[in-house]
Design a protein around this motif. Structure first.
Motif, PDB file in Angstrom:
ATOM      1  N   GLY A 131       2.934  12.818  10.845  1.00 25.26           N
ATOM      2  CA  GLY A 131       2.447  13.562  12.000  1.00 25.26           C
ATOM      3  C   GLY A 131       2.055  12.701  13.183  1.00 25.26           C
ATOM      4  O   GLY A 131       1.455  13.209  14.138  1.00 25.26           O
ATOM      5  N   LYS A 132       2.418  11.417  13.161  1.00 26.03           N
ATOM      6  CA  LYS A 132       2.072  10.512  14.258  1.00 26.03           C
ATOM      7  C   LYS A 132       3.353   9.867  14.777  1.00 26.03           C
ATOM      8  O   LYS A 132       4.388   9.876  14.118  1.00 26.03           O
ATOM      9  CB  LYS A 132       1.094   9.438  13.791  1.00 26.03           C
ATOM     10  N   LYS A 133       3.254   9.274  15.960  1.00 20.76           N
ATOM     11  CA  LYS A 133       4.416   8.621  16.547  1.00 20.76           C
ATOM     12  C   LYS A 133       3.971   7.539  17.513  1.00 20.76           C
ATOM     13  O   LYS A 133       3.044   7.743  18.301  1.00 20.76           O
ATOM     14  CB  LYS A 133       5.301   9.641  17.274  1.00 20.76           C
ATOM     15  N   GLN A 134       4.650   6.392  17.410  1.00 23.45           N
ATOM     16  CA  GLN A 134       4.354   5.282  18.312  1.00 23.45           C
ATOM     17  C   GLN A 134       5.042   5.488  19.665  1.00 23.45           C
ATOM     18  O   GLN A 134       6.210   5.863  19.721  1.00 23.45           O
ATOM     19  CB  GLN A 134       4.848   3.968  17.707  1.00 23.45           C
ATOM     20  N   ILE A 191      -4.084   9.854  -5.023  1.00 24.27           N
ATOM     21  CA  ILE A 191      -4.121   9.373  -6.407  1.00 24.27           C
ATOM     22  C   ILE A 191      -3.377  10.342  -7.326  1.00 24.27           C
ATOM     23  O   ILE A 191      -2.611   9.933  -8.207  1.00 24.27           O
ATOM     24  CB  ILE A 191      -5.581   9.190  -6.863  1.00 24.27           C
ATOM     25  N   GLU A 192      -3.592  11.645  -7.118  1.00 19.60           N
ATOM     26  CA  GLU A 192      -2.906  12.637  -7.944  1.00 19.60           C
ATOM     27  C   GLU A 192      -1.403  12.622  -7.694  1.00 19.60           C
ATOM     28  O   GLU A 192      -0.605  12.758  -8.634  1.00 19.60           O
ATOM     29  CB  GLU A 192      -3.469  14.036  -7.646  1.00 19.60           C
ATOM     30  N   LEU A 193      -1.012  12.456  -6.453  1.00 19.30           N
ATOM     31  CA  LEU A 193       0.417  12.382  -6.150  1.00 19.30           C
ATOM     32  C   LEU A 193       1.054  11.156  -6.784  1.00 19.30           C
ATOM     33  O   LEU A 193       2.188  11.214  -7.280  1.00 19.30           O
ATOM     34  CB  LEU A 193       0.622  12.352  -4.631  1.00 19.30           C
ATOM     35  N   ALA A 194       0.326  10.049  -6.778  1.00 21.52           N
ATOM     36  CA  ALA A 194       0.867   8.823  -7.359  1.00 21.52           C
ATOM     37  C   ALA A 194       1.010   8.934  -8.862  1.00 21.52           C
ATOM     38  O   ALA A 194       1.932   8.356  -9.456  1.00 21.52           O
ATOM     39  CB  ALA A 194      -0.036   7.641  -6.997  1.00 21.52           C
ATOM     40  N   GLY A 198      14.726   4.128   2.222  1.00 24.89           N
ATOM     41  CA  GLY A 198      16.032   4.690   1.928  1.00 24.89           C
ATOM     42  C   GLY A 198      16.431   4.580   0.474  1.00 24.89           C
ATOM     43  O   GLY A 198      17.494   5.095   0.092  1.00 24.89           O
ATOM     44  N   TYR A 199      15.619   3.948  -0.358  1.00 20.42           N
ATOM     45  CA  TYR A 199      15.963   3.765  -1.768  1.00 20.42           C
ATOM     46  C   TYR A 199      15.012   4.490  -2.718  1.00 20.42           C
ATOM     47  O   TYR A 199      15.286   4.558  -3.912  1.00 20.42           O
ATOM     48  CB  TYR A 199      15.963   2.274  -2.127  1.00 20.42           C
ATOM     49  N   VAL A 200      13.907   4.992  -2.225  1.00 17.52           N
ATOM     50  CA  VAL A 200      12.952   5.698  -3.073  1.00 17.52           C
ATOM     51  C   VAL A 200      12.634   7.049  -2.456  1.00 17.52           C
ATOM     52  O   VAL A 200      12.825   7.269  -1.255  1.00 17.52           O
ATOM     53  CB  VAL A 200      11.633   4.883  -3.235  1.00 17.52           C
ATOM     54  N   GLN A 201      12.156   7.961  -3.295  1.00 13.29           N
ATOM     55  CA  GLN A 201      11.717   9.255  -2.816  1.00 13.29           C
ATOM     56  C   GLN A 201      10.269   9.134  -2.328  1.00 13.29           C
ATOM     57  O   GLN A 201       9.391   8.729  -3.089  1.00 13.29           O
ATOM     58  CB  GLN A 201      11.817  10.298  -3.928  1.00 13.29           C
ATOM     59  N   LEU A 202      10.037   9.503  -1.093  1.00  7.37           N
ATOM     60  CA  LEU A 202       8.710   9.360  -0.521  1.00  7.37           C
ATOM     61  C   LEU A 202       7.784  10.460  -1.016  1.00  7.37           C
ATOM     62  O   LEU A 202       8.197  11.609  -1.191  1.00  7.37           O
ATOM     63  CB  LEU A 202       8.780   9.399   1.006  1.00  7.37           C
ATOM     64  N   LEU A 203       6.532  10.088  -1.217  1.00  6.41           N
ATOM     65  CA  LEU A 203       5.524  11.072  -1.543  1.00  6.41           C
ATOM     66  C   LEU A 203       5.110  11.827  -0.283  1.00  6.41           C
ATOM     67  O   LEU A 203       5.313  11.366   0.831  1.00  6.41           O
ATOM     68  CB  LEU A 203       4.296  10.390  -2.158  1.00  6.41           C
ATOM     69  N   GLN A 204       4.531  12.967  -0.495  1.00  8.24           N
ATOM     70  CA  GLN A 204       4.026  13.749   0.628  1.00  8.24           C
ATOM     71  C   GLN A 204       2.842  13.024   1.260  1.00  8.24           C
ATOM     72  O   GLN A 204       1.994  12.464   0.559  1.00  8.24           O
ATOM     73  CB  GLN A 204       3.596  15.131   0.143  1.00  8.24           C
ATOM     74  N   TYR A 205       2.787  13.054   2.576  1.00  8.72           N
ATOM     75  CA  TYR A 205       1.691  12.371   3.259  1.00  8.72           C
ATOM     76  C   TYR A 205       0.444  13.239   3.244  1.00  8.72           C
ATOM     77  O   TYR A 205       0.484  14.447   3.479  1.00  8.72           O
ATOM     78  CB  TYR A 205       2.058  12.046   4.703  1.00  8.72           C
ATOM     79  N   THR A 206      -0.672  12.614   2.955  1.00  8.71           N
ATOM     80  CA  THR A 206      -1.966  13.262   3.021  1.00  8.71           C
ATOM     81  C   THR A 206      -3.024  12.219   3.359  1.00  8.71           C
ATOM     82  O   THR A 206      -2.895  11.052   2.962  1.00  8.71           O
ATOM     83  CB  THR A 206      -2.314  13.961   1.694  1.00  8.71           C
ATOM     84  N   GLU A 207      -4.033  12.643   4.078  1.00  7.95           N
ATOM     85  CA  GLU A 207      -5.114  11.728   4.424  1.00  7.95           C
ATOM     86  C   GLU A 207      -6.204  11.701   3.356  1.00  7.95           C
ATOM     87  O   GLU A 207      -7.061  10.817   3.383  1.00  7.95           O
ATOM     88  CB  GLU A 207      -5.724  12.131   5.772  1.00  7.95           C
TER      89      GLU A 207
END
Length: 205
Positions: free
Chosen positions: A41-44, A142-145, A127-136
Motif C-alpha cells: 500500500g505504499k510507493k516511492q 507470525i501466524e502467516l509465517a 519472482g521465485y517464492v510466493q509472497l505472504l500477505q502484507y500486514t502491519e
C-alpha cells in the motif's frame, strides 16, 4: 527481476563518474523497492523528483527521508519472502552514515552501499517464492509465517521408471522361458575326410 549489484563496483563507478552513476543507481534502487514491496500500500516517489524537485525546496532533507522510507519498507516486507532472507541495514543506519559520516568523506558512499546491499538481498527471492500477505500486525505476521508455503506453485515432478522392460518372459507370473535350441554342431569324421582325399589322389590325370 531484481538485479544484484556488486558493492565494490557500485562505489567504483560512482567515483569514476563523479556522482552521475549515483543518480542512476538511486533511480534503479527506488524502482526495485516498489517492485519488491508491491502490495504493502505504499510507493516511492521517483528519485529524480525527490532529488531535483523536492530536494532544493526542503534543503535536501527530503532525499534523506526518501531513502529512509525505502530501506524501512525493505525491512518491513522481508518477512513476506521467507526466513532465509536477511536485510542487514536499516533506514536509520543510512541517515546516520549520510549525516555523520560525511565529515570523514566516505559516509555517503557507505550509505549508498548499504541501500544497494539491502535491495540486492532480494535478488535471489523475487519472482521465485510466493509472497505472504502484507500486514502491519506483528502477531498476524507470525501466524502467516507458520502456515506459509514459500515454494513455487504448481510444480510438477515427473517420475521416470528406471526399470527396463522385460523382453524375455512374463516377470509377474514368473513364466519360465522356453529352452533355446542351439544349432547342432556338425563334426565331419576324420576318416571320411581322409578317404575322400585318397580317392582323388588315385584318379589318373
Amino acid at each position: 527481476m531484481v538485479k544484484k549489484r556488486s558493492t565494490a563496483l557500485v562505489i567504483l563507478l560512482s567515483i569514476c563518474t563523479c556522482g552521475i552513476y549515483t543518480i542512476i543507481l538511486y533511480c534503479q534502487l527506488g524502482s526495485a523497492t516498489n517492485k519488491i514491496c508491491e502490495g504493502d500500500g505504499k510507493k516511492q516517489v521517483h528519485c529524480l523528483v525527490a532529488a531535483l524537485l523536492l530536494g532544493p525546496i526542503t534543503l535536501y532533507i527530503y532525499p534523506l527521508v526518501w531513502a529512509y522510507k525505502a530501506m524501512t519498507r525493505l525491512q518491513d516486507n522481508a518477512y513476506r519472502y521467507g526466513p532465509q532472507l536477511q536485510v542487514s541495514y536499516s533506514g536509520g543506519s543510512y541517515v546516520a552514515w549520510t549525516l555523520l559520516g560525511i565529515w570523514i568523506g566516505i559516509g555517503p558512499l557507505v550509505a549508498m552501499s548499504q541501500f544497494n546491499s539491502d535491495v540486492s538481498a532480494f535478488a535471489d527471492f523475487y519472482g521465485y517464492v510466493q509472497l505472504l500477505q502484507y500486514t502491519e500486525n506483528k502477531l498476524e505476521r507470525i501466524e502467516l509465517a507458520k502456515n506459509a508455503n514459500y515454494g513455487m506453485p504448481n510444480v510438477v515432478v515427473q517420475v521416470v521408471n528406471q526399470n527396463p522392460p522385460q523382453q524375455y518372459g512374463n516377470v509377474q507370473n514368473q513364466t519360465p522361458l522356453p529352452p533355446q535350441n542351439k544349432p547342432a554342431q556338425i563334426n565331419a569324421p576324420i576318416e571320411n575326410a581322409n578317404t575322400n582325399a585318397g580317392s582323388f589322389a588315385d584318379e589318373p590325370y
